[in-house]
Design an enzyme around this catalytic site. Structure first.
Site, PDB file in Angstrom:
ATOM      1  CG  ASP A 247      -1.868   1.082   1.325  1.00  0.00           C
ATOM      2  OD1 ASP A 247      -2.419   1.116   0.509  1.00  0.00           O
ATOM      3  OD2 ASP A 247      -1.760   1.928   1.250  1.00  0.00           O
TER       4      ASP A 247
ATOM      5  CE1 TYR B 101       1.195   7.884   2.325  1.00  0.00           C
ATOM      6  CE2 TYR B 101       1.241   5.657   2.012  1.00  0.00           C
ATOM      7  CZ  TYR B 101       0.638   6.351   2.555  1.00  0.00           C
ATOM      8  OH  TYR B 101      -0.703   6.383   3.199  1.00  0.00           O
TER       9      TYR B 101
ATOM     10  CE  LYS C 110      -3.785   4.620   0.147  1.00  0.00           C
ATOM     11  NZ  LYS C 110      -2.398   4.900   0.802  1.00  0.00           N
TER      12      LYS C 110
ATOM     13  CG  HIS D 275      -4.190   9.595   0.287  1.00  0.00           C
ATOM     14  ND1 HIS D 275      -2.698   9.973  -0.176  1.00  0.00           N
ATOM     15  CD2 HIS D 275      -4.496   9.635   1.412  1.00  0.00           C
ATOM     16  CE1 HIS D 275      -1.765   9.339   1.091  1.00  0.00           C
ATOM     17  NE2 HIS D 275      -3.202   8.860   1.852  1.00  0.00           N
TER      18      HIS D 275
ATOM     19  CE  LYS E  62       6.947   3.555   8.964  1.00  0.00           C
ATOM     20  NZ  LYS E  62       7.097   4.484   9.603  1.00  0.00           N
ATOM     21  CB  SER E  63       7.381  -2.965  10.645  1.00  0.00           C
ATOM     22  OG  SER E  63       8.429  -2.283  11.367  1.00  0.00           O
ATOM     23  CB  VAL E  64      11.351   0.344   8.587  1.00  0.00           C
ATOM     24  CG1 VAL E  64      10.905   1.588   8.252  1.00  0.00           C
ATOM     25  CG2 VAL E  64      12.086   0.890  10.022  1.00  0.00           C
TER      26      VAL E  64
ATOM     27  NE  ARG F 197       9.247  -3.505  16.397  1.00  0.00           N
ATOM     28  CZ  ARG F 197       8.691  -1.617  17.273  1.00  0.00           C
ATOM     29  NH1 ARG F 197       9.257  -0.760  16.608  1.00  0.00           N
ATOM     30  NH2 ARG F 197       9.302  -1.840  18.187  1.00  0.00           N
TER      31      ARG F 197
ATOM     32  CG  ASN G  49       3.470  -6.357  12.599  1.00  0.00           C
ATOM     33  OD1 ASN G  49       3.305  -6.684  13.430  1.00  0.00           O
ATOM     34  ND2 ASN G  49       3.702  -5.175  11.817  1.00  0.00           N
TER      35      ASN G  49
HETATM   36  P1  NAD Z   1       0.500   1.733  11.929  1.00  0.00           P
HETATM   37  O1  NAD Z   1      -1.083   1.249  13.072  1.00  0.00           O
HETATM   38  O2  NAD Z   1       0.620   0.043  11.249  1.00  0.00           O
HETATM   39  O3  NAD Z   1       1.090   1.165  12.796  1.00  0.00           O
HETATM   40  C1  NAD Z   1       2.912   1.979  12.187  1.00  0.00           C
HETATM   41  C2  NAD Z   1       3.959   2.210  13.695  1.00  0.00           C
HETATM   42  O4  NAD Z   1       3.885   0.895  14.117  1.00  0.00           O
HETATM   43  C3  NAD Z   1       5.676   2.110  13.117  1.00  0.00           C
HETATM   44  O5  NAD Z   1       6.094   2.732  14.082  1.00  0.00           O
HETATM   45  C4  NAD Z   1       6.144   1.161  13.248  1.00  0.00           C
HETATM   46  O6  NAD Z   1       7.261   0.676  14.060  1.00  0.00           O
HETATM   47  C5  NAD Z   1       5.316   0.398  14.586  1.00  0.00           C
HETATM   48  N1  NAD Z   1       4.844  -0.903  14.912  1.00  0.00           N
HETATM   49  C6  NAD Z   1       4.453  -2.209  13.554  1.00  0.00           C
HETATM   50  N2  NAD Z   1       4.744  -3.220  13.640  1.00  0.00           N
HETATM   51  C7  NAD Z   1       4.805  -3.306  15.271  1.00  0.00           C
HETATM   52  C8  NAD Z   1       4.874  -4.731  15.975  1.00  0.00           C
HETATM   53  N3  NAD Z   1       4.909  -5.874  15.594  1.00  0.00           N
HETATM   54  N4  NAD Z   1       5.623  -4.263  17.172  1.00  0.00           N
HETATM   55  C9  NAD Z   1       5.652  -2.457  17.959  1.00  0.00           C
HETATM   56  N5  NAD Z   1       5.976  -2.017  16.508  1.00  0.00           N
HETATM   57  C10 NAD Z   1       5.198  -1.674  15.242  1.00  0.00           C
HETATM   58  O7  NAD Z   1       0.753   2.494  11.154  1.00  0.00           O
HETATM   59  P2  NAD Z   1       0.905   3.135  10.016  1.00  0.00           P
HETATM   60  O8  NAD Z   1       1.897   3.753   9.091  1.00  0.00           O
HETATM   61  O9  NAD Z   1      -0.157   5.065   9.766  1.00  0.00           O
HETATM   62  O10 NAD Z   1      -0.349   2.421   9.075  1.00  0.00           O
HETATM   63  C11 NAD Z   1      -0.715   1.781   7.653  1.00  0.00           C
HETATM   64  C12 NAD Z   1      -0.414   1.836   6.932  1.00  0.00           C
HETATM   65  O11 NAD Z   1      -2.009   2.794   6.523  1.00  0.00           O
HETATM   66  C13 NAD Z   1       0.743   3.404   6.557  1.00  0.00           C
HETATM   67  O12 NAD Z   1       2.135   2.379   6.122  1.00  0.00           O
HETATM   68  C14 NAD Z   1       0.076   3.635   5.355  1.00  0.00           C
HETATM   69  O13 NAD Z   1       0.131   2.858   3.817  1.00  0.00           O
HETATM   70  C15 NAD Z   1      -1.481   3.636   5.426  1.00  0.00           C
HETATM   71  N6  NAD Z   1      -2.425   4.600   5.429  1.00  0.00           N
HETATM   72  C16 NAD Z   1      -3.219   5.501   5.250  1.00  0.00           C
HETATM   73  C17 NAD Z   1      -3.820   6.578   5.579  1.00  0.00           C
HETATM   74  C18 NAD Z   1      -5.032   7.110   4.470  1.00  0.00           C
HETATM   75  O14 NAD Z   1      -5.430   7.869   4.633  1.00  0.00           O
HETATM   76  N7  NAD Z   1      -5.701   6.323   2.919  1.00  0.00           N
HETATM   77  C19 NAD Z   1      -3.387   6.777   6.636  1.00  0.00           C
HETATM   78  C20 NAD Z   1      -2.217   6.348   7.379  1.00  0.00           C
HETATM   79  C21 NAD Z   1      -1.476   5.621   6.886  1.00  0.00           C
END
Ligand code: NAD
Length: 278
Positions: free
Chosen positions: A46, A51, A76, A108, A231-233, A237, A241
Site C-alpha cells: 500500500d 508518500y 492513491k 486519498h 507498517k514497520s521497517v 516486526r 505482523n
Molecule cells: P500502523 O498502525 O501500521 O503503525 C506503524 C507504527 O507501529 C510504526 O511506527 C512501527 O514502527 C510500529 N510497529 C509496527 N509493527 C509493530 C510491532 N509488531 N510491534 C511494535 N511496533 C510496531 O500505522 P501506519 O503506518 O500509519 O498505517 C499503516 C499503513 O496504512 C500506512 O503505511 C499506509 O500504507 C496506510 N495509511 C493510510 C492513510 C490514509 O489516509 N489512507 C493514513 C495513514 C496510513
C-alpha cells in the site's frame, strides 16, 4: 507459500487481506524495505503519490524475481491533483513509477471543503480505470454522505474505502454502510501507530495466547473482515505482523477489543481536512 486469505472486491479483483504499508518509509530506503516484506511473504503493498516512494515499490517488485501479477499494488491520488486533467496525468506517472498498471487506485482524501468537487475527481477515477491504468478504483477517508453522493451521481461504487480503524476508533458507522454497499473496508493505522500496544485488555489476551499485542490486534481486524497493511521497517516486526493466521480469538475477545473504542483519531478528521500540498 502464503496463508493470507484473499477478499473479492469489485471488478472481479481479489486482494490479499494482509499487506504492507509504506507511509513514512523514506524514498531512498523503500526498495530495501519492500524487498524485505516480499521476502517475508507479503504480496500486497500500500503506497501513495503523497508518500513519494512509488518508485522504490516498483523497483523492489521488478528486482524481486516475482511476476508483477503476483504482487497487489495500491496507490492513491495526491490531494493536489483532484481536477480531472491533473488526476489522469498523475495516474499515468504512478503507472510509470510502479512499472505497470495499478491493481487499486484510491482518492486519498475527499477534501469536501476545497474548491474542486470530489465528484469530479471520482468521475476522473472512472476514466482512469476505463483507460486500463488500474484494475479497480476506490476511495480513502470517505464518510457516509461522501460515499452516498458519488454512488448516486455516477452509479459506480468504490471497490474499497480505506479509513482509520483500530481498537480506539472502530469507525462502525462507515464500516457498516460500506458493508451494505459491497465496499470492502481497509483499516489504516491498524495498530494506531503503536498506541494500542500497551493496552491492558489486549495485553491480557496476548499473554493468554502467547502472542504479541500487535499480532492480536491485527488478528482482530482480520476476523472482523477488514483489510490491513501494518507498517514497520524492522525485519523482526515485519515477520511478526505476518504471523497472524496460526491462532484464533474467541467471540468474547473480539467483543472486548471492540469495546475499547473511544472514537480517538490518530489522523485528521475527513470532514474538515483540507490539506493540499503546494
Ligand atoms: P500502523 O498502525 O501500521 O503503525 C506503524 C507504527 O507501529 C510504526 O511506527 C512501527 O514502527 C510500529 N510497529 C509496527 N509493527 C509493530 C510491532 N509488531 N510491534 C511494535 N511496533 C510496531 O500505522 P501506519 O503506518 O500509519 O498505517 C499503516 C499503513 O496504512 C500506512 O503505511 C499506509 O500504507 C496506510 N495509511 C493510510 C492513510 C490514509 O489516509 N489512507 C493514513 C495513514 C496510513
Amino acid at each position: 507459500m502464503s496463508s493470507v486469505p484473499e477478499i473479492q472486491i469489485a471488478d472481479g479483483v481479489a486482494i490479499p487481506q494482509l499487506g504492507f504499508g509504506v507511509y513514512q518509509v523514506p524514498p531512498e530506503t523503500t526498495r530495501e524495505t519492500v524487498t524485505t516484506a516480499l521476502e517475508v511473504g507479503y504480496r500486497h503493498i500500500d503506497t501513495a503519490q503523497m508518500y513519494a516512494n512509488e518508485q522504490g515499490v516498483g523497483d523492489a517488485v521488478r528486482t524481486s524475481g516475482l511476476n508483477r501479477g503476483e504482487v497487489f499494488i495500491t496507490s492513491k491520488l495526491n490531494n493536489s491533483f483532484h481536477r480531472r486533467d491533473d488526476a489522469l496525468r498523475e495516474a499515468e506517472k504512478s503507472v510509470e513509477r510502479l512499472g505497470g498498471p495499478m491493481d487499486l487506485f484510491l482518492i486519498h482524501w475527499p477534501l469536501p471543503t476545497i474548491d474542486v468537487d470530489y465528484l469530479e475527481t471520482w468521475k476522473a477515477m472512472i476514466e482512469i480505470r476505463d483507460a486500463g491504468l488500474t484494475r479497480a478504483i476506490g476511495v480513502s477517508n470517505f464518510q457516509v454522505p461522501h460515499l452516498q453522493r458519488i454512488i448516486a451521481e455516477t452509479g459506480v461504487t468504490p471497490a474499497v474505502n480505506q479509513i482509520e480503524v483500530h481498537p480506539y476508533l472502530t469507525n462502525e458507522a462507515v464500516r457498516s454502510y460500506g458493508a451494505t454497499q459491497g465496499i470492502a473496508t481497509e483499516a489504516w493505522s491498524p495498530i494506531a501507530q503503536g498506541a494500542v500496544l500497551d493496552d491492558p485488555v489486549i495485553t491480557a489476551i496476548a499473554e493468554r495466547l502467547g502472542k504479541t499485542t500487535a499480532q492480536v490486534t491485527l488478528r482482530w481486524h482480520i476476523l472482523r473482515g477488514d483489510i490491513v497493511f501494518p507498517k514497520s521497517v524492522t525485519r523482526s516486526r515485519v515477520e511478526e505482523n505476518f504471523q497472524i493466521f496460526d491462532f484464533d480469538l474467541t467471540d468474547a475477545d473480539i467483543r472486548d477489543i471492540s469495546a475499547l473504542n473511544r472514537d480517538h483519531r490518530t489522523g485528521p478528521d475527513p470532514d474538515t481536512f483540507d490539506y493540499v500540498p503546494v
